[in-house]
Design a protein around this motif. Structure first.
Motif: not given
Lengths: 151, 151
Positions: A109-119
């Motif tokens: 679940k955490a793996a998606l966080i960095p990408l979402q933050l960059v967006e």
DNA sequence: AAAAAATATATCGCATGCGATATATTTTTT
DNA sequence: AAAAAATATATCGCATGCGATATATTTTTT
């Protein structure tokens, strides 16, 4: 006076770092909330996802936090069922920290966080190169400030 | 996997900012200790040295801190005799914060801190230009993250 | 003008951070 | 081998930070 000018917020380096740190953590907040963890807890998990089964000291070293911060943090995380704390048998001073199944699963679940933050942060006013440079300079500064032989 | 790489500490932007913030504040520690104040208290004083007699909200705005952080902070500082808290007469919701004599005098001692820190951190591995650039990028990021109309 | 919304502080509870210090274990000195 | 020093965690106390919420005052709506 010149000396007093140095005392203005906008002329300080520390304040922008301090404020940016809190603001970025606030950006993480909604994502971490969904996982039920705090930012420092997320940091601990990131360390363990990379290297499971390390000591309290190794974690506090990587996060540049004192053990009197990390110990209670880890105890809370143990209580939440994210990690396990086991005293080492070969050296009974050490406590080995390892991920529970729950902690391991959370990685997905955490793996998606960095990408979402960059967006979320992605903006024409700051390009990615500037942010990479920022990271570089900060890491240099951290290296300088953690040199043990500074005095 | 690519997604998991993003979960490494060294690939994150937030961690260096967070760690650098704490490390720089640690550098301030010995100087602030002599004055008997903490880093957030020092920030409040800097704001007041620049503009005395402002409201709680104005202080929390400048420091990008919530009022539930600033109110207790100011109460402690009032207890220490550094500032005065007076409810505004024209708008009784507001509380005006002003420097006491003690708070005013402290400015002279504090004026030396920025210079001493520059000396301490000054190092051939990081030149001053890089640090200025760092400040610029951070301020841009802060501007971005504090825009109220982001959503 | 009365009701609703907005504004400004403040309180509560909880999780950090960290200086100072304690405790247990291991390593180094003597 | 016994004593001293070093190492690894942990505990204590206090000051932040902040989400959630409460209270008082002022402004805006109806």
């Amino acid at each position: 006076m010149l000396e007093y000018d140095q005392l203005k917020l906008e002329n300080q380096l520390c304040f922008p770092v301090y404020a940016a740190s809190r603001l970025i953590i606030r950006e993480y907040q909604p994502f971490l909330y969904k996982l039920g963890i705090t930012y420092p807890q997320y940091l601990v998990l990131m360390v363990l996802w990379e290297t499971d089964g390390i000591t309290v000291n190794e974690i506090s070293g990587k996060l540049i936090l004192n053990t009197n911060t990390v110990t209670p943090l880890l105890k809370r995380m143990e209580g939440m069922g994210l990690i396990k704390r086991v005293r080492s048998t070969c050296d009974e001073r050490k406590v080995l920290i390892s991920l529970s199944d729950k902690g391991k699963i959370m990685r997905e679940k955490a793996a998606l966080i960095p990408l979402q933050l960059v967006e979320k942060i992605n903006d024409e006013s700051i390009d990615l190169n500037k942010l990479m440079e920022l990271k570089e300079t900060l890491n240099r500064l951290i290296g300088l400030l953690t040199k043990s032989d500074r005095y």
